[in-house]
Design a protein around this motif. Structure first.
Motif, PDB file in Angstrom:
ATOM      1  N   PHE A 187       0.940  -1.303   0.003  1.00 47.96           N
ATOM      2  CA  PHE A 187       0.160  -0.134  -0.054  1.00 47.96           C
ATOM      3  C   PHE A 187       0.869   1.185  -0.130  1.00 47.96           C
ATOM      4  O   PHE A 187       1.808   1.314   0.947  1.00 47.96           O
ATOM      5  N   TRP A 188       0.457   2.240  -0.615  1.00 51.82           N
ATOM      6  CA  TRP A 188       1.036   3.326  -0.548  1.00 51.82           C
ATOM      7  C   TRP A 188       0.241   4.579  -0.185  1.00 51.82           C
ATOM      8  O   TRP A 188      -1.018   4.707  -0.495  1.00 51.82           O
ATOM      9  N   TYR A 189       0.788   5.459   0.699  1.00 51.15           N
ATOM     10  CA  TYR A 189      -0.017   6.586   1.297  1.00 51.15           C
ATOM     11  C   TYR A 189       0.684   7.969   1.272  1.00 51.15           C
ATOM     12  O   TYR A 189       1.939   7.982   1.232  1.00 51.15           O
ATOM     13  N   ARG A 190      -0.129   8.888   1.294  1.00 51.69           N
ATOM     14  CA  ARG A 190       0.433  10.213   1.374  1.00 51.69           C
ATOM     15  C   ARG A 190      -0.064  10.917   2.608  1.00 51.69           C
ATOM     16  O   ARG A 190      -1.224  10.669   3.200  1.00 51.69           O
ATOM     17  N   ASP A 195       0.231  14.712   4.585  1.00 53.79           N
ATOM     18  CA  ASP A 195       0.525  16.126   4.964  1.00 53.79           C
ATOM     19  C   ASP A 195       0.565  16.475   6.504  1.00 53.79           C
ATOM     20  O   ASP A 195       0.388  15.631   7.335  1.00 53.79           O
ATOM     21  N   PRO A 196       1.595  17.326   6.623  1.00 57.39           N
ATOM     22  CA  PRO A 196       2.000  17.713   8.118  1.00 57.39           C
ATOM     23  C   PRO A 196       0.561  17.729   9.081  1.00 57.39           C
ATOM     24  O   PRO A 196      -0.274  18.300   8.721  1.00 57.39           O
ATOM     25  N   GLY A 197       0.747  17.114  10.191  1.00 63.02           N
ATOM     26  CA  GLY A 197      -0.484  17.375  11.168  1.00 63.02           C
ATOM     27  C   GLY A 197      -1.591  16.368  10.865  1.00 63.02           C
ATOM     28  O   GLY A 197      -2.783  16.594  11.455  1.00 63.02           O
ATOM     29  N   LYS A 198      -1.673  15.444   9.862  1.00 60.17           N
ATOM     30  CA  LYS A 198      -3.075  15.074   9.291  1.00 60.17           C
ATOM     31  C   LYS A 198      -2.807  13.565   9.163  1.00 60.17           C
ATOM     32  O   LYS A 198      -1.520  13.110   9.271  1.00 60.17           O
ATOM     33  N   GLY A 199      -3.596  12.893   9.104  1.00 62.36           N
ATOM     34  CA  GLY A 199      -3.713  11.296   9.063  1.00 62.36           C
ATOM     35  C   GLY A 199      -3.368  11.035   7.532  1.00 62.36           C
ATOM     36  O   GLY A 199      -3.499  11.683   6.703  1.00 62.36           O
ATOM     37  N   PRO A 200      -2.585   9.809   7.253  1.00 61.99           N
ATOM     38  CA  PRO A 200      -2.339   9.266   5.846  1.00 61.99           C
ATOM     39  C   PRO A 200      -3.744   8.942   5.033  1.00 61.99           C
ATOM     40  O   PRO A 200      -4.616   8.620   5.498  1.00 61.99           O
ATOM     41  N   GLU A 201      -3.383   9.339   3.811  1.00 63.37           N
ATOM     42  CA  GLU A 201      -4.326   9.452   2.844  1.00 63.37           C
ATOM     43  C   GLU A 201      -4.001   8.438   1.653  1.00 63.37           C
ATOM     44  O   GLU A 201      -2.990   8.433   1.353  1.00 63.37           O
ATOM     45  N   PHE A 202      -4.830   7.231   1.671  1.00 60.24           N
ATOM     46  CA  PHE A 202      -4.709   6.120   0.726  1.00 60.24           C
ATOM     47  C   PHE A 202      -4.280   6.719  -0.707  1.00 60.24           C
ATOM     48  O   PHE A 202      -5.194   7.414  -1.026  1.00 60.24           O
ATOM     49  N   LEU A 203      -3.362   6.097  -1.235  1.00 58.38           N
ATOM     50  CA  LEU A 203      -3.125   6.285  -2.741  1.00 58.38           C
ATOM     51  C   LEU A 203      -3.337   4.931  -3.655  1.00 58.38           C
ATOM     52  O   LEU A 203      -4.253   5.231  -4.592  1.00 58.38           O
ATOM     53  N   PHE A 204      -2.654   4.069  -3.336  1.00 54.75           N
ATOM     54  CA  PHE A 204      -2.705   2.831  -4.197  1.00 54.75           C
ATOM     55  C   PHE A 204      -2.392   1.531  -3.295  1.00 54.75           C
ATOM     56  O   PHE A 204      -1.824   1.568  -2.327  1.00 54.75           O
ATOM     57  N   THR A 205      -2.949   0.380  -4.098  1.00 57.66           N
ATOM     58  CA  THR A 205      -2.768  -0.828  -3.448  1.00 57.66           C
ATOM     59  C   THR A 205      -2.347  -1.644  -4.724  1.00 57.66           C
ATOM     60  O   THR A 205      -2.929  -1.895  -5.860  1.00 57.66           O
ATOM     61  N   LEU A 206      -1.191  -2.403  -4.522  1.00 59.54           N
ATOM     62  CA  LEU A 206      -0.513  -3.265  -5.549  1.00 59.54           C
ATOM     63  C   LEU A 206      -0.418  -4.737  -4.962  1.00 59.54           C
ATOM     64  O   LEU A 206      -0.198  -4.950  -3.686  1.00 59.54           O
ATOM     65  N   TYR A 207      -0.798  -5.802  -5.700  1.00 60.80           N
ATOM     66  CA  TYR A 207      -0.995  -7.103  -5.434  1.00 60.80           C
ATOM     67  C   TYR A 207      -0.215  -8.100  -5.592  1.00 60.80           C
ATOM     68  O   TYR A 207       0.266  -9.053  -5.316  1.00 60.80           O
ATOM     69  N   SER A 208       0.286  -7.739  -7.237  1.00 63.08           N
ATOM     70  CA  SER A 208       1.201  -8.752  -7.646  1.00 63.08           C
ATOM     71  C   SER A 208       2.328  -8.202  -8.384  1.00 63.08           C
ATOM     72  O   SER A 208       2.327  -7.127  -8.736  1.00 63.08           O
ATOM     73  N   ALA A 209       3.604  -8.980  -8.508  1.00 64.60           N
ATOM     74  CA  ALA A 209       4.740  -8.152  -9.289  1.00 64.60           C
ATOM     75  C   ALA A 209       4.358  -8.207 -10.466  1.00 64.60           C
ATOM     76  O   ALA A 209       3.578  -8.793 -11.379  1.00 64.60           O
ATOM     77  N   GLY A 210       4.775  -6.965 -11.258  1.00 63.31           N
ATOM     78  CA  GLY A 210       4.393  -6.433 -12.456  1.00 63.31           C
ATOM     79  C   GLY A 210       3.024  -5.556 -12.536  1.00 63.31           C
ATOM     80  O   GLY A 210       2.966  -4.812 -13.643  1.00 63.31           O
ATOM     81  N   GLU A 211       2.376  -5.497 -11.341  1.00 61.69           N
ATOM     82  CA  GLU A 211       1.103  -4.562 -11.350  1.00 61.69           C
ATOM     83  C   GLU A 211       1.754  -3.173 -11.250  1.00 61.69           C
ATOM     84  O   GLU A 211       2.638  -2.704 -10.748  1.00 61.69           O
ATOM     85  N   GLU A 212       1.067  -2.143 -11.819  1.00 59.68           N
ATOM     86  CA  GLU A 212       1.144  -0.875 -11.979  1.00 59.68           C
ATOM     87  C   GLU A 212       0.086  -0.034 -11.728  1.00 59.68           C
ATOM     88  O   GLU A 212      -1.177  -0.285 -12.202  1.00 59.68           O
ATOM     89  N   LYS A 213      -0.168   1.055 -10.910  1.00 58.43           N
ATOM     90  CA  LYS A 213      -1.357   1.930 -10.947  1.00 58.43           C
ATOM     91  C   LYS A 213      -0.990   3.370 -10.817  1.00 58.43           C
ATOM     92  O   LYS A 213       0.067   3.820 -10.666  1.00 58.43           O
ATOM     93  N   GLU A 214      -1.831   4.260 -11.648  1.00 57.23           N
ATOM     94  CA  GLU A 214      -1.470   5.395 -11.830  1.00 57.23           C
ATOM     95  C   GLU A 214      -2.482   6.542 -11.272  1.00 57.23           C
ATOM     96  O   GLU A 214      -3.813   6.052 -11.326  1.00 57.23           O
ATOM     97  N   LYS A 215      -2.138   7.684 -10.825  1.00 55.18           N
ATOM     98  CA  LYS A 215      -3.042   8.899 -10.557  1.00 55.18           C
ATOM     99  C   LYS A 215      -2.437  10.037 -10.470  1.00 55.18           C
ATOM    100  O   LYS A 215      -1.327  10.393  -9.952  1.00 55.18           O
TER     101      LYS A 215
END
Lengths: 111, 112
Positions: B34-37, B39-59
């Motif tokens: 999982f990737w999260y972003r 910001d200072p003083g805030k909770g993490p915000e979800f970006l992406f989930t990857l499950y298998s090698a070779g997988e790519e996701k964009e935003k």
């Protein structure tokens, strides 16, 4: 919009006080979590709950307890606050194997 | 013990200067990365989930990729508003698979 709400954004307590941090989610998630976040140490799991009244220790449970009497609410309790518990506390919830949704955090200072 | 290691700890870029953040993990039993972003003083915000090698996701300007032992978060032509701490986390496929184990994060600063 999904939402995890933490009751207090900022708290200042004295050493030895009992502290309650409350967290409510409106997504009907089974799993709820309490993390603390400290500079240089990252996010560390304190406790999690996979169902009502069920809980498991995380990586750093010492000095903490939790309560989950209703599905939407997960409370973190510091029985006797100490200065080394000064930290940012983050509540989160999820459906199993899906992403975590975090609250805005509660910054606790223990004097 | 499950480990998630992020590098670099901090990264400064000029606006428009593309780069990548790294997240490496112990290999056995990965169910999801999982990737999260945050910001200072805030909770993490979800970006992406990857499950298998070779997988790519964009935003927008972000693309996450996964190999068998690491994940990359590629940032193309970043803007100052991309400045944040980026966290990665792993979920195991066995044992106590309720929890995510987080890396310590990469602090990204994008200068105008």
């Amino acid at each position: 919009d999904v939402k995890v709400t933490q009751s207090s954004r900022y708290l200042v307590k004295r050493t030895g006080e009992k502290v309650f941090l409350e967290c409510v989610q409106d997504m009907d998630h089974e799993n709820m979590f309490w993390y603390r976040q400290d500079p240089g140490l990252g996010l560390r799991l304190i406790y999690f709950s996979y169902d009502v009244k069920m809980k498991e220790k995380g990586d750093i449970p010492e000095g903490y307890s939790v309560s989950r009497e209703k599905k939407e609410r997960f409370s973190l309790i510091l029985e006797s606050a100490s200065t080394n518990q000064t930290s940012m506390y983050l509540c989160a919830s999820r459906v199993l194997h899906r992403e975590l949704f975090f609250g805005e955090g509660s910054r606790l200072t223990v004097l | 013990e499950d480990q998630v290691t992020q590098s670099p700890e901090a990264l400064r870029l000029q606006e428009g200067e593309s780069s990548s953040l790294n997240c490496s993990y112990t290999v056995s039993g990965l169910r999801g990365l999982f990737w999260y972003r945050q910001d200072p003083g805030k909770g993490p915000e979800f970006l992406f989930t990857l499950y298998s090698a070779g997988e790519e996701k964009e935003k927008e300007r972000l693309k996450a990729t996964l190999t068998k032992k690491e994940s990359f978060l590629h940032i193309t032509a970043p803007k100052p508003e991309d400045s944040a701490t980026y966290l990665c986390a792993r979920e195991n496929s066995g044992g106590s698979n309720y929890k995510l184990t987080f890396g310590k994060g990469t602090l990204l600063t994008v200068n105008p």
